[in-house]
Design an enzyme around this catalytic site. Structure first.
Site, PDB file in Angstrom:
ATOM      1  N   TYR A  41     -34.606 -17.556 -44.550  1.00 33.62           N
ATOM      2  CA  TYR A  41     -35.291 -17.551 -43.259  1.00 33.62           C
ATOM      3  C   TYR A  41     -34.323 -17.824 -42.129  1.00 33.62           C
ATOM      4  O   TYR A  41     -33.416 -18.669 -42.262  1.00 33.62           O
ATOM      5  CB  TYR A  41     -36.362 -18.649 -43.216  1.00 33.62           C
ATOM      6  CG  TYR A  41     -37.620 -18.355 -43.972  1.00 33.62           C
ATOM      7  CD1 TYR A  41     -38.632 -17.590 -43.397  1.00 33.62           C
ATOM      8  CD2 TYR A  41     -37.825 -18.862 -45.251  1.00 33.62           C
ATOM      9  CE1 TYR A  41     -39.812 -17.341 -44.079  1.00 33.62           C
ATOM     10  CE2 TYR A  41     -39.004 -18.618 -45.939  1.00 33.62           C
ATOM     11  CZ  TYR A  41     -39.999 -17.852 -45.355  1.00 33.62           C
ATOM     12  OH  TYR A  41     -41.161 -17.609 -46.032  1.00 33.62           O
ATOM     13  N   TYR A  81     -37.421 -16.628 -53.206  1.00 29.44           N
ATOM     14  CA  TYR A  81     -36.473 -17.725 -53.011  1.00 29.44           C
ATOM     15  C   TYR A  81     -36.982 -18.990 -53.698  1.00 29.44           C
ATOM     16  O   TYR A  81     -38.172 -19.165 -53.915  1.00 29.44           O
ATOM     17  CB  TYR A  81     -36.214 -17.971 -51.519  1.00 29.44           C
ATOM     18  CG  TYR A  81     -37.441 -18.353 -50.719  1.00 29.44           C
ATOM     19  CD1 TYR A  81     -37.918 -19.667 -50.693  1.00 29.44           C
ATOM     20  CD2 TYR A  81     -38.132 -17.394 -49.995  1.00 29.44           C
ATOM     21  CE1 TYR A  81     -39.041 -20.010 -49.967  1.00 29.44           C
ATOM     22  CE2 TYR A  81     -39.268 -17.724 -49.260  1.00 29.44           C
ATOM     23  CZ  TYR A  81     -39.709 -19.041 -49.254  1.00 29.44           C
ATOM     24  OH  TYR A  81     -40.831 -19.362 -48.550  1.00 29.44           O
ATOM     25  N   ARG A 101     -40.771 -18.905 -54.876  1.00 28.99           N
ATOM     26  CA  ARG A 101     -41.851 -18.197 -54.182  1.00 28.99           C
ATOM     27  C   ARG A 101     -41.746 -16.710 -54.469  1.00 28.99           C
ATOM     28  O   ARG A 101     -40.667 -16.126 -54.370  1.00 28.99           O
ATOM     29  CB  ARG A 101     -41.751 -18.382 -52.656  1.00 28.99           C
ATOM     30  CG  ARG A 101     -41.994 -19.771 -52.100  1.00 28.99           C
ATOM     31  CD  ARG A 101     -43.337 -20.390 -52.426  1.00 28.99           C
ATOM     32  NE  ARG A 101     -44.527 -19.533 -52.467  1.00 28.99           N
ATOM     33  CZ  ARG A 101     -45.241 -19.128 -51.418  1.00 28.99           C
ATOM     34  NH1 ARG A 101     -44.879 -19.444 -50.206  1.00 28.99           N
ATOM     35  NH2 ARG A 101     -46.320 -18.384 -51.575  1.00 28.99           N
ATOM     36  N   HIS A 124     -43.029 -12.660 -50.118  1.00 22.17           N
ATOM     37  CA  HIS A 124     -44.265 -12.783 -49.336  1.00 22.17           C
ATOM     38  C   HIS A 124     -43.991 -12.659 -47.855  1.00 22.17           C
ATOM     39  O   HIS A 124     -42.876 -12.908 -47.388  1.00 22.17           O
ATOM     40  CB  HIS A 124     -44.971 -14.119 -49.632  1.00 22.17           C
ATOM     41  CG  HIS A 124     -44.185 -15.321 -49.195  1.00 22.17           C
ATOM     42  ND1 HIS A 124     -43.181 -15.859 -49.963  1.00 22.17           N
ATOM     43  CD2 HIS A 124     -44.229 -16.067 -48.065  1.00 22.17           C
ATOM     44  CE1 HIS A 124     -42.652 -16.895 -49.332  1.00 22.17           C
ATOM     45  NE2 HIS A 124     -43.262 -17.044 -48.160  1.00 22.17           N
ATOM     46  N   HIS A 158     -45.851 -13.977 -44.211  1.00 22.68           N
ATOM     47  CA  HIS A 158     -46.891 -14.803 -43.589  1.00 22.68           C
ATOM     48  C   HIS A 158     -47.611 -13.982 -42.529  1.00 22.68           C
ATOM     49  O   HIS A 158     -46.972 -13.239 -41.772  1.00 22.68           O
ATOM     50  CB  HIS A 158     -46.267 -16.034 -42.932  1.00 22.68           C
ATOM     51  CG  HIS A 158     -45.575 -16.952 -43.899  1.00 22.68           C
ATOM     52  ND1 HIS A 158     -46.189 -18.051 -44.452  1.00 22.68           N
ATOM     53  CD2 HIS A 158     -44.325 -16.929 -44.414  1.00 22.68           C
ATOM     54  CE1 HIS A 158     -45.344 -18.675 -45.256  1.00 22.68           C
ATOM     55  NE2 HIS A 158     -44.195 -18.012 -45.251  1.00 22.68           N
TER      56      HIS A 158
END
Lengths: 242, 206
Positions: free
Chosen positions: A108, A147, A157, A160, A162
């Protein structure tokens, strides 16, 4: 007169519970006392509205909205598109959809993310758009990477994105995450599996949509979003008062 | 011929996660991308009524501040009108009544500037005391939490408020009352939110 009444009660058994012990952070952040049920008033059936003056036309293109001129982010180029509907299967036009995600290596762009995966100088990781008259939205982006995260020692995870949606009322406000068809990490993820009903999990899985791909250019996934619907007012007390 | 009703199920919620800022407040995540971030100006320059600041901390079940929380506020203007096509009346030009705030990453304190809302007609014409609706998301919160902030100096209106009166435990109503202070003419309301445990804030299923 249609759909001017109260919202259908939210099905709390369909959503994840506040306390989902396998998702450890929820243990100390979940209220223990029951929610107080509130019949809708003007405060709940209204909500913020947004217009084209609030955002820019390119905000929904994550392939270009942060990239240097002439450059592109690394990763699988995807179109993410779908419709925003309500529980009455009616489109929700003109509503704001915002997304955020990791880059193709699972990193991120956030000062608090220190994962080994590399930042991509050409990828910011956020986008936003208003739905059109038929409730449709679309983004271009790269498929995010999986990740690891600190929960149990070896939790990962699934890939995905959000998603944040407003609808027309504060009672419809929703944040969720979409996953990708076929990802073997979906059944292993404590956040996904906080949802008890497998059919509810299915609603969070974006489907490969070959008809929406651009040949030799960009592959496509479809993700429809359903917000709470309202009763008709035929025999209703009006929540805003008579 | 009768067609069956086709109802859909609502999309299930998932946590906003620790990196919610990237999507909803990218400046705070550490990068500039949008011309205009949304939600930093709730009332706009033309709104009437008393200018106020609201501040607080969200704490978890151990008493620690929740530093990655994001709150959204939704409120009427000083005349009790929501900026929404279904609400009768007009609001001032530039008044949206919606805001979005995050915390200071070090302390967990959040705050926003706005105007104090007026009373709003509730169900069956019963007046609701002035209040700000809040929606709270964070890592570890699986479905966004709804609560309401009421104002300490509206004791009479609060005592008659139909929503506060729904709360069976009278002492719990106090968790929804923001405390007023004035410093050099600036009015601040303090509203701490407790997610769990002693003094747990009242949350609503709206």
């Amino acid at each position: 007169m249609s759909d001017q009444g109260e919202f259908y009660q939210r099905d709390r058994d369909w959503h994840p519970p506040a306390l989902a012990p396998a998702y450890k952070t929820s243990v100390t952040r979940s209220p223990r006392l029951p929610l107080i049920s509130l019949e809708n008033t003007a405060s709940e059936i209204t909500g913020p509205t947004f217009g084209h003056g609030d955002i820019d036309a390119g905000d929904n293109d994550l392939l270009t909205n942060f990239a240097k001129p002439g450059e592109s982010p690394i990763g699988e180029r995807i179109i993410l598109h779908g419709r925003v509907l309500d529980e009455n299967a009616r489109p929700v036009p003109g509503t704001l959809v915002e997304i955020w995600q990791a880059n193709a290596s699972g990193r991120y762009r956030h000062k608090k993310d220190g994962y080994l995966g590399a930042l991509d100088p050409n990828f910011g990781g956020c986008g936003r758009v208003l739905t059109d008259d038929e409730g449709r939205y679309s983004f271009r982006t790269v498929k995010p990477g999986a990740y690891p995260w600190r929960n149990r020692v070896n939790d990962w995870r699934p890939a995905h994105i959000h998603v944040s949606v407003f609808g027309t009322a504060f009672a419809q406000r929703l944040i969720t995450q979409l996953y990708f068809e076929g990802d073997p990490l979906i059944p292993r993820c404590p956040i996904v599996q906080s949802i008890a009903d497998p059919q509810a999990v299915e609603m969070l899985i974006a489907r490969l949509d070959m008809n929406a791909t651009i040949p030799l250019d960009t592959i496509a996934y479809r993700f429809d979003i359903v917000l709470r619907g309202r009763r008709s007012t035929m025999f209703e007390n009006r929540p805003e008062g008579n | 011929m009768m067609r069956p009703f086709e109802y859909l199920k609502e999309t299930p919620s998932q946590t906003a996660g620790p990196y919610v800022h990237i999507g909803l407040a990218p400046g705070a995540a550490g990068f500039d991308i949008y011309e205009r971030e949304l939600g930093w100006d709730i009332a706009g320059p033309n709104a009437g009524g008393e200018r106020i600041r609201v501040e607080g901390v969200v704490t978890d079940g151990t008493g620690a501040p929740v530093k990655d929380v994001l709150l959204e506020a939704w409120q009427a203007n000083a005349d009790g009108i929501y900026a929404h096509p279904e609400h009768p009346g007009e609001v001032e030009d530039g008044f949206r009544g919606w805001g979005r705030v995050i915390t200071d990453f070090e302390t967990g304190t959040w705050g926003f500037d706005t105007v104090k809302p007026g009373p709003v007609p509730g169900r069956n014409g019963r007046l609701m005391a002035p209040h700000i609706n809040l929606w709270i998301v964070a890592r570890g919160i699986n479905v966004g939490l709804n609560t309401r902030l009421y104002f300490e100096d509206e004791a009479e209106a609060n005592a008659a408020d139909p929503v506060l009166n729904l709360i069976e435990w009278e002492h719990r109503r106090q968790t929804l009352i923001a405390r007023r202070s004035e410093r050099g003419g600036a009015v601040t309301y303090r509203f701490d939110i407790c997610l769990q445990g002693d003094g747990e804030t009242v949350f609503f299923d709206i």
